[in-house]
Design a protein around this motif. Structure first.
Motif, PDB file in Angstrom:
ATOM      1  N   ARG A   1       0.844  -1.209   0.000  1.00 20.59           N
ATOM      2  CA  ARG A   1       0.000   0.000   0.000  1.00 20.59           C
ATOM      3  C   ARG A   1       0.874   1.252   0.000  1.00 20.59           C
ATOM      4  O   ARG A   1       0.621   2.204  -0.748  1.00 20.59           O
ATOM      5  N   LEU A   2       1.909   1.257   0.826  1.00 20.79           N
ATOM      6  CA  LEU A   2       2.795   2.427   0.905  1.00 20.79           C
ATOM      7  C   LEU A   2       3.603   2.610  -0.378  1.00 20.79           C
ATOM      8  O   LEU A   2       3.866   3.735  -0.806  1.00 20.79           O
ATOM      9  N   GLU A   3       3.957   1.500  -1.011  1.00 21.32           N
ATOM     10  CA  GLU A   3       4.675   1.582  -2.284  1.00 21.32           C
ATOM     11  C   GLU A   3       3.785   2.230  -3.351  1.00 21.32           C
ATOM     12  O   GLU A   3       4.242   3.065  -4.133  1.00 21.32           O
ATOM     13  N   THR A   4       2.508   1.864  -3.369  1.00 20.94           N
ATOM     14  CA  THR A   4       1.555   2.452  -4.313  1.00 20.94           C
ATOM     15  C   THR A   4       1.397   3.949  -4.051  1.00 20.94           C
ATOM     16  O   THR A   4       1.397   4.766  -4.992  1.00 20.94           O
ATOM     17  N   LEU A   5       1.267   4.320  -2.779  1.00 19.44           N
ATOM     18  CA  LEU A   5       1.164   5.738  -2.430  1.00 19.44           C
ATOM     19  C   LEU A   5       2.394   6.515  -2.900  1.00 19.44           C
ATOM     20  O   LEU A   5       2.282   7.601  -3.474  1.00 19.44           O
TER      21      LEU A   5
END
Length: 193
Positions: A93-97
């Protein structure tokens, strides 16, 4: 697309966790049945002499201690796997953000006209980032609560570790007693020759 990616990661993680939980549950049921069978078998055992009885009792103690340690280890593994699964989802999720934020940064560097031309695309990206950020906030808040619970249970885990250490000491003691019993049995065997 990110929701689908998160859902796929969640489904994969859930599937792995369910398989491990089922295996641990099945192993627990099998262990209980083994204990019941072993208890019945021990009641029916005929000892040939005191050394034989002592050796058998020490081996049974060793088996039970080793079984307890194995089950405790499996429980710790389950906890570790649960944490790793949560960390994997958070990382995705943080990588996508981060990726979306970089794309928006590049768009801003191209100037106002680029932002105006692709406004709908950027609005969609920002909405998705808002959803991802909200999901991450919920996940982080949940982790805070879990961390506090883990801090409280750390004392219990420390106590459990002390008990495990004592159990291993007991296993060593049983092994030593088994060696002594075997030595006595060997002496009896040599005396009868």
């Amino acid at each position: 697309m990110t929701d689908k990616k998160d859902a796929a990661q969640n489904n994969k993680s859930d599937k792995v966790m369910n398989e491990i939980s089922q295996e641990l549950g099945t192993n627990t049921v099998n262990r209980i049945q083994e204990i019941a069978d072993e208890t019945q078998r021990l009641k029916n055992t005929q000892y040939q002499n005191p050394q034989h009885q002592q050796f058998s009792q020490e081996i049974n103690c060793l088996v039970n201690s080793a079984r307890e340690q194995q089950m405790s280890s499996q429980q710790q593994l389950q906890s570790t796997l649960n944490q790793a699964s949560t960390n994997l989802i958070d990382s995705g999720r943080l990588e996508t953000l981060y990726g979306n934020a970089q794309r928006l940064q590049q768009a801003a560097q191209l100037g106002i006209s680029n932002l105006q031309i692709n406004i709908e695309q950027y609005k969609t990206m920002i909405e998705q980032m808002e959803k991802d950020c909200h999901q991450q906030q919920v996940a982080t808040d949940t982790q805070v609560v879990q961390s506090l619970q883990q801090a409280i249970s750390s004392m219990a885990q420390a106590q459990n570790s002390l008990l495990q250490s004592q159990a291993v000491d007991k296993m060593f003691d049983s092994i030593t007693k088994c060696q002594d019993s075997l030595a006595q049995i060997e002496q009896i065997n040599q005396q009868t020759k």
